[in-house]
Design a protein around this motif. Structure first.
Motif, PDB file in Angstrom:
ATOM      1  N   THR A  40     -26.322  52.924  24.419  1.00 35.23           N
ATOM      2  CA  THR A  40     -24.893  53.047  24.097  1.00 35.23           C
ATOM      3  C   THR A  40     -24.169  51.708  24.224  1.00 35.23           C
ATOM      4  O   THR A  40     -24.460  50.910  25.112  1.00 35.23           O
ATOM      5  N   SER A  77     -22.818  59.457  18.341  1.00 35.77           N
ATOM      6  CA  SER A  77     -21.390  59.341  18.013  1.00 35.77           C
ATOM      7  C   SER A  77     -20.941  57.905  17.791  1.00 35.77           C
ATOM      8  O   SER A  77     -21.517  56.950  18.334  1.00 35.77           O
ATOM      9  N   VAL A 137     -24.800  55.943  20.984  1.00 36.70           N
ATOM     10  CA  VAL A 137     -23.375  55.955  20.687  1.00 36.70           C
ATOM     11  C   VAL A 137     -22.796  54.546  20.632  1.00 36.70           C
ATOM     12  O   VAL A 137     -23.222  53.643  21.351  1.00 36.70           O
TER      13      VAL A 137
END
Length: 998
Positions: free
Chosen positions: A140, A188, A164
């Motif tokens: 991430t 995401s 993400v």
């Protein structure tokens, strides 16, 4: 036997020494400015007691290395893969840069790899799939780009995959459905190419969490997702999904949270969702859903239901009142009708209720606050009737109440006036009657009291003067009477007082001068008498003054000439004497009508110089001219022709100018044009120049002159033309500035007086800011003398300006270049947001914003997601404002050599972790404010959260700033946890401030 023992012991010692040597080489390969690895001593026999190192097994071999938040920099240390028993490696939140090497595949024993929140770039190594034991991979918050490697389909034990917030721009691959061991899939906030949700993801039958927020998803939600029977959290928000919500989602028997907000979903809400007995949160807001809310859905144990801004209709099912855990119900912006369920709140700890902008009717349920948890009651723009339930007068948990634009009547409960935590009480456009109770003195947190257009009687109670936080008091259009209480003059925070259209009488107290922050004073249509206090002229920030329709007498105070008024109205009183010279202008004529005793050089008032007298002067001048012509006929004729030629040329030149004014002007374009000389230049850049122009009426304006044609580097504030980072056609910037500022009226937005245009040149005329920009002021020699109170005032003023743009403008406006150089400072150190050359209007449909063709903004202030998605959205402004807060607190520029390779945000975070807040705060600030400064610093860090969804709205930022130093309610300051592999967060705080009525 002794020799055998030594033989067995020797390999163990050798192994430990070898592991220590490997870690020493790792240490040497990294930059360690904070000496986080200082206790990694090469003289030690074992590394097992070194910071971040854990050992296990029979021979105490290194099994885990955790160097999170150590401020380390440099490339990934591949040598660490030589540790033979390393099962866990975390370098979370450092500055590991460059690409992730292919030899990462040599870490064969790794089970957990966490490289999140670093600076890694390039493509994801396909060799990651060669780690046979890997169960958790968290990358991430890096800058990985390209596609997800096809080799990832080979993972056999992977349970957590979190990518993400990177720059992955390929499609979400179907082969991810082969990783059947996955429990969490988080992709995401990546700029994936537009694509559908792969139906193959339905094969991940062990999946518990699927987060695909803002992944550029299109098409319909596949029915195959119904096979994910272990799914706990499904988040598909902020995409462009279409079609209905599949009925098959009723098969997600374990799901607790479903987030589908901000898509283009249509159709009705499936009744099958009522089968989800574990469902606690459903957020399908900001779609195009129709039909009614199914009764079956309201029978599940919901805790939060967000369905706002759709096209739902029908009645709210009565069964929703039986849900024992419901604490959040937001269904505003629909077409729902009928009455609210009578038992709503009786069986559940309701905290937030927002049913605004619907067609509800009937009385409010009496048990909304039975559990004592209700904080926000928002029901504006409906047809509710009857009285406010007496039970709400005991609801001490309330903080925000908006009952405007309904049909309520009767008296407001006595206890309701004095609720201690309410900061907004809005009762506009109802039929409330009775008096404002003396218990209002207990409303210690009240900031906004808005009672406009009701039938309240009696006077303002003396106790209202104890509301030290009161910022706005609006009670126009009622039947209030009596004198203004003397205690009202104690309200030092008051910025707006509107009592128009009541029956107040008496004289205004000279103590009115204590309202130093007053921006608007409207006492029109009452029975005030006596003289207008001279002290009004000392209210330096007053820009709206309306005292019309009263019984004021005497002369107009000369001190009013010192005010910078957008609107002045003293008509229909009993004023006499001369109008102060700077106010005696035709443009103010209507401001003085209905005062027979007033005199001034304005037609219709006594003392006006009539036309006959004016003609007499003209004939006298002509006689003198003829006499001079006789004496100097030859020379005069020559001069006349020369002068006529010059005058015609000037007239032709000036006739080319088109003037568009946005306020009443006390000057002409000629006065501006004649002052545009080099002596008045206060700023210059490739786009043009900025001039300081002192007008004949004594006022000062700033004039931005933009040359047309071509793409140029543009700038920030009025006096900072040379420092911008963005580029674009100046014509578009000019139009954006005019389009935006021409409509805005707010004390914290720079005022645009007018614009003047020709084919070759464009002028923008602004109010002049004596103290220049915040950036120049903060980083000049004067910056160290700026006290904390002044800096806090600037932060709050700028926040209120941005909040106005985001929440009060229709449609909302995104500035896109918030920075310290675009915040201008007036003579009283009040702040104004300026430079709207790249501002954009937000799509009213609430859809995810479209990408722009170029990056707008300035280096160090640009939100990380904006740099690669180019999407215009309020969260980008909030990030930039957070940087401004950090800049004010630290007095360091966002990008500076002293910060090394970090920007200001990373520097603040790492310094806080390693050294504490004392090393972050500007040493010039008084240490007695340390606690308050720390709170403001935390707001800045919250605004600069890497994930946009974790940043608060500007309305919430303003609220938090206003609460600094007071009693803060922690339940209102919850923020959503990062979706970084943790299964704890269930609820979406973001919805609490979305929508035009929230």
């Amino acid at each position: 036997m002794y020799l055998l023992f030594l033989f067995l012991l020797f390999p163990a010692v050798f192994s430990l020494n070898q592991e220590g040597s490997i870690l020493q080489q790792v240490k040497l390969s990294l930059d360690d400015p904070n000496s986080s690895l200082s206790n990694w001593n090469p003289r030690d026999d074992s590394p097992c007691h070194w910071s971040g190192v854990s050992c296990g097994g029979a021979f105490s071999s290194v099994t885990s290395v955790d160097l999170s938040d150590a401020n380390l920099a440099g490339p990934f240390p591949s040598l660490i893969c030589r540790l033979p028993n390393l099962s866990s490696l975390s370098l979370y939140n450092n500055s590991i840069n460059s690409t992730l090497p292919l030899d990462i595949g040599a870490c064969k024993t790794l089970k957990t790899l966490d490289l999140s929140q670093n600076l890694l770039t390039g493509e994801l190594p396909h060799t990651l799939a060669d780690l046979p034991l890997l169960t958790s991979l968290d990358l991430t918050g890096n800058n990985f780009s390209g596609d997800i490697p096809a080799s990832f389909s080979r993972f056999e034990k992977l349970e957590v995959l979190s990518l993400v917030f990177n720059l992955l721009d390929g499609a979400i691959p179907p082969f991810l459905g082969n990783i059947t061991s996955l429990k969490m899939l988080n992709l995401s906030y990546n700029p994936f190419s537009p694509g559908r949700i792969p139906p193959e993801l339905g094969n991940l039958t062990n999946l518990e969490v699927m987060w695909l927020t803002e992944c550029n998803l299109i098409g319909q939600i596949p029915d195959s997702l119904s096979r994910l029977t272990r799914l706990v959290d499904l988040d598909l928000a902020l995409n462009d999904l279409v079609g209905p919500i599949p009925r098959s989602l009723g098969g997600l028997t374990s799901v607790v949270q479903i987030e589908l907000y901000n898509n283009s979903l249509t159709g009705s809400i499936p009744r099958e969702l009522g089968n989800l007995k574990s469902l606690r949160l459903l957020d399908a807001s900001m779609n195009q859903l129709t039909g009614s809310i199914p009764d079956e859905l309201c029978r599940v144990p919901l805790e939060s239901l967000n369905l706002y801004e759709n096209n739902l209709e029908g009645e709210l099912p009565a069964s929703i009142a039986s849900s024992p855990n419901l604490y959040e119900l937001r269904i505003f912006g629909n077409r729902l009708s009928g009455e609210l369920p009578r038992d709503l709140g009786l069986n559940s700890p309701l905290k937030w209720l927002d049913v605004s902008d619907n067609e509800f009717s009937g009385e409010l349920p009496p048990d909304l606050c039975t559990k004592g948890e209700l904080e926000e009651l928002l029901i504006i723009h409906n047809s509710f009737s009857g009285a406010i339930p007496e039970s709400l007068g005991d609801c001490r948990s309330l903080t925000r109440v908006r009952l405007a634009y309904n049909r309520f009547s009767g008296q407001v409960p006595t206890g309701f006036w004095g609720l201690p935590h309410v900061y907004l009480l809005e009762l506009i456009n109802n039929s409330f009657s009775g008096e404002i109770a003396k218990t209002i003195g207990g409303a210690a947190n009240l900031s906004l009291l808005i009672l406009t257009n009701n039938e309240f009687t009696g006077g303002l109670p003396e106790e209202i003067g104890s509301l030290n936080n009161l910022n706005q008091l609006s009670a126009s259009g009622n039947k209030l009477s009596g004198f203004l209480p003397e205690s009202l003059m104690n309200l030092g925070e008051l910025s707006s007082l509107d009592l128009q259209g009541n029956r107040f009488s008496g004289e205004l107290s000279p103590k009115i001068k204590s309202w130093k922050k007053l921006n608007e004073l409207n006492l029109a249509g009452n029975q005030f008498s006596g003289s207008i206090p001279n002290e009004i002229g000392s209210l330096s920030v007053l820009n709206y003054l309306d005292l019309s329709g009263n019984l004021f007498s005497g002369e107009i105070p000369v001190s009013l000439q010192g005010l910078k008024l957008n609107q002045l109205n003293l008509s229909n009183n009993r004023l006499t004497g001369d109008i102060p010279p700077s106010l005696a202008k035709e443009m103010y004529k209507n401001s003085f009508l209905g005062n027979p005793g007033l005199c001034g050089d304005i037609k219709g008032l006594c003392g006006y110089k009539d036309e006959a007298k004016s003609k007499g002067y003209v004939w006298l001048l002509r006689s003198i001219f003829v006499l001079a012509a006789v004496v100097f006929v030859a020379g005069l004729v020559w001069f006349y022709f020369k002068y006529s030629t010059f005058k015609k040329a000037r007239a032709v030149e000036r006739s080319k100018w088109t003037v568009m004014s946005f306020h009443k002007l006390g000057f002409s374009e000629n006065e501006i044009l004649e002052s545009l000389d080099e002596d008045n230049v206060i700023g210059a850049g490739s786009s043009g120049k900025v001039y300081k122009v002192v007008l004949t009426n004594g006022e000062t304006v700033a004039v931005k002159r933009l040359w047309t044609g071509g793409s140029v580097k543009e700038t920030g504030g009025d006096s900072d033309l040379e420092k911008g980072e963005r580029s674009g056609p100046k014509d578009e910037a000019f139009e954006a500035e005019v389009e935006t500022l021409g409509k805005i009226r707010h004390k914290n937005i720079v005022k645009l007086w007018c614009c003047c245009t020709t084919r070759d040149c464009k002028l923008l005329v602004y109010e002049y800011m004596p103290n220049g920009s915040l950036g120049d002021l903060l980083h000049s020699s004067k910056g160290g003398t700026l006290g904390w109170e002044t800096r806090f005032k600037i932060i709050l003023d700028a926040a209120e300006g941005l909040s106005y743009l985001h929440h009060d403008c229709v449609p909302p406006i995104v500035h896109r270049d918030v920075k310290s150089n675009n915040i201008l400072i007036d003579g009283d150190y009040g702040a104004r947001v300026a430079d709207f050359g790249v501002a954009k209007v937000v799509d009213l449909t609430g859809k995810a914003p479209k990408s722009m063709s170029v990056i707008a903004g300035s280096c160090g202030y640009i939100a990380p997601e904006y740099a690669y998605t180019l999407r215009v959205n309020e969260k980008s402004d909030i990030y930039s404002f957070g940087v401004v807060i950090l800049e004010i607190v630290t007095r360091k520029r966002p990008i500076a050599p002293e910060l090394g390779e970090k920007d200001l945000v990373k520097w603040v975070c790492s310094t806080l972790d390693q050294k504490g807040v004392e090393h972050v705060i500007d040493p010039k600030l008084d240490s007695c404010f340390k606690e308050e400064i720390s709170k403001i610093l935390n707001i800045g860090l919250l605004c600069t959260s890497p994930l946009p969804i974790n940043r608060p709205s500007m309305r919430r930022v303003v609220k938090m700033l206003q609460e600094i130093g007071g009693v803060e309610d922690e339940s209102r300051n919850k923020t959503r946890e990062d979706k970084d592999g943790k299964l704890t967060p269930y609820y979406n705080e973001e919805a609490s401030d979305q929508g035009s009525v929230a």
